[in-house]
Design an enzyme around this catalytic site. Sequence first.
Site, PDB file in Angstrom:
ATOM      1  N   GLY A 394      55.759  -6.964  22.707  1.00 41.01           N
ATOM      2  CA  GLY A 394      54.692  -5.914  21.911  1.00 41.01           C
ATOM      3  C   GLY A 394      54.369  -5.382  20.556  1.00 41.01           C
ATOM      4  O   GLY A 394      54.835  -6.224  19.912  1.00 41.01           O
ATOM      5  N   SER A 395      53.918  -4.406  20.414  1.00 43.95           N
ATOM      6  CA  SER A 395      53.230  -4.103  19.271  1.00 43.95           C
ATOM      7  C   SER A 395      54.020  -3.707  18.428  1.00 43.95           C
ATOM      8  O   SER A 395      53.513  -3.071  16.960  1.00 43.95           O
ATOM      9  CB  SER A 395      52.562  -2.013  19.435  1.00 43.95           C
ATOM     10  OG  SER A 395      51.189  -2.505  20.356  1.00 43.95           O
ATOM     11  N   SER A 396      55.640  -3.733  18.611  1.00 43.46           N
ATOM     12  CA  SER A 396      56.751  -3.530  17.004  1.00 43.46           C
ATOM     13  C   SER A 396      56.514  -4.939  16.590  1.00 43.46           C
ATOM     14  O   SER A 396      56.903  -4.883  15.184  1.00 43.46           O
ATOM     15  CB  SER A 396      57.894  -3.368  17.859  1.00 43.46           C
ATOM     16  OG  SER A 396      58.492  -4.507  18.501  1.00 43.46           O
ATOM     17  N   LYS A 398      53.227  -5.670  14.998  1.00 43.45           N
ATOM     18  CA  LYS A 398      52.449  -5.982  14.264  1.00 43.45           C
ATOM     19  C   LYS A 398      52.605  -5.843  12.392  1.00 43.45           C
ATOM     20  O   LYS A 398      51.647  -6.831  12.118  1.00 43.45           O
ATOM     21  CB  LYS A 398      51.704  -4.868  14.763  1.00 43.45           C
ATOM     22  CG  LYS A 398      50.691  -4.467  16.596  1.00 43.45           C
ATOM     23  CD  LYS A 398      50.295  -3.330  16.161  1.00 43.45           C
ATOM     24  CE  LYS A 398      49.676  -4.501  18.076  1.00 43.45           C
ATOM     25  NZ  LYS A 398      48.952  -2.665  18.597  1.00 43.45           N
TER      26      LYS A 398
END
Length: 706
Positions: A394-396, A398
Amino acid sequence: MAKQNKKRAQLPLRLNVLFLFVFLLFSLLILQLGIVQIINGEEARERVNQTENTRASISVPRGLMYDRYGQLILDNEPERSITYTPPKNGDSAKARLKIAEDLAELMVMSDDFKELEAMVRDRDKQEYWYLLNTEDANDLLTEEDLELDTSEQYQQILDYIEEAKTYDEYDWSDPDLLNVVAIKKELDQAYELSPHTIKNEDVTEEEYALISENLTRLPGIDAKIDWNRVSMYDGTFASFIGGITSSNEGIPRENQDYYLTLGYSRNDRVGTSGLEQQYESLLRGQKEIIEYTTDNRGNIVGTDTVIEGKSGNDLMLTVDIELQQALDQIVQKELKDYINQNPGENKYMEDALVAVLDPQTGDVLAMSGAHYDREENEYVDQAYRVIYDAHIPGSSIKGATVLTGYQTGVISPGTVIYDRPIRIAGTSVKQSWKQLYDVDDLRAIEQSSNVYMFEIAMRISGATYRENEPLRGFNPEGFQIMRNHFNQFGLGVETGIDLPFEATGVTGSTTGNGGLLLDFAIGQYDTYTTLQLAQYVSTIANDGYRVSPRLVKEIRQSNGNKETLGSIVESNSPTVLNRIDMDDNYIERVQQGFRRVATSGTGSSHWANSEYDVAIKTGTAQNYFYDNGIQQKTNNLTLVGYAPYDEPEVAFAIIVPRTGTGNDHNGIHHNIGNQLINTYFELKEQRDQEGIDESIIDEMASQDQE
């Protein structure tokens, strides 16, 4: 008449010649015997009494393991052991049976009948029957069987014995009989002049004493003090310490030739996993070399120590065992509480994984993994999943996407992008968790804008976006471009940790439309391990230097004193794998974004009041899978971070896979993270007050030198 008289005269002549010939032969024989007896007698006697020297090796205790503050975490525990050393060329099968019968009067292989019964195979029973009924057994062979070689004939006899079940004429419910056969089985596995362990677990004091007193009537048997591995912290960190084979298992059969060429014996214990396997050559030590003198019958008539044995080297680990213990408790409790708060919603949730590193050196401070075994309804330690299991993060990740955008030149610090739903033909709508409108790079990290990352991916791939149309000019090479940059942070490649194995995750296909690349940019496509995420955030924390995680800091000589440390044999310095090729300003920009996530962004409700200046990045990945043909929707919750923000000394990554998607199911990773950081700095403060730091290692070593 004249002819007959002539023949009679020739007969005595021939007899005389024959007698003379025999006389000469006997004379020569007597002469030869005299030469052997008088001249060569001494030489003959030497040949008769000739001896032979053969060398054998004896294992020594393995090296110990200490944590970063000198706490002993893996020790060797002495234990009584009964061994058998066959003579040169070995004992006969009947001789071994006699030894087994005598030894069985003094010891039992197990007090538990079922265990004892399990030790004896049908083949062992067949061989026992054969020894006591050899003639009857040989009569089982057919004329055709007699044409086989000896080993094939023996196997054929055993097959006949098995078919007829002739060995069942003995009472195999008799524990005394089973005990004899179980002991003989161990004796059969021994190699000439090589000590083989018959029993080294639960040898009673009485058994040890009785055998010691009767060694003279037990050829080849000895009562010794052996050792066994024992954890000083109740199995803490056991997944990474690893295991070793037992004496009965010996060296693994699949690698037998490899170990034998290195001087191992077949019944030597070797590391099979973790640090025990990775550092086998250092932990095993120098075996003691014994030279046996044997007579022409193979009997041992003398021994001499050629090379003194030397215990294996000790390992100084980077792990903080107190932090590790505390983290294990935190992770298991949070996993249990989180599942129990909504069992139906969290019915697929089983794991919580954490990796903690020193971002400057790569030191592994702790790695923890709690697993819920639903079949047994118990929570167990399975920390190996930190390096074995890969998940959608997921977004970790980014931070890596934004830095890739900087490196490729598709964005620069301050670039503003309009956050709105992205609609690509043939792909479901892609959007942020809420519409953020105009966002720059810092706010994109702070508020976890998906659209900002989508734009970076589209620009890297050369695609042109028009609403409700396929991406125009999309170049699939965009996948490789982004992956190459992600690899620089340790995502999708080996981290370099000093363990025998680590997973690198699953790389998704590059076929199809550009929507998959957009998924990749927000951590919804490729999978990574918890350790890879920890290395990634450490690389950001230490200004772009990717350092290999390490579990062993130093190798030290064993000194036989567990209160002090030996001298350094080898020091494992931090290994910088690569430096991110970009301006320092770019990395500082992402660092600022991570700090804002904690103070005012998506993680602020959990971290804004932390006193330790933490920088973090949160992540929630949709994890779809099928159960009994029905698609199930769960979330992977992830969190990466480091502290303090200005001078990072601890970095961490947390993955909690397959959580429920219901009400307020986004807190477990933050709960674990907060308790981890609090525990780390509380331990540090406590040690500061007590004057304890890593210099204590040098003090322990200096005490040994004194």
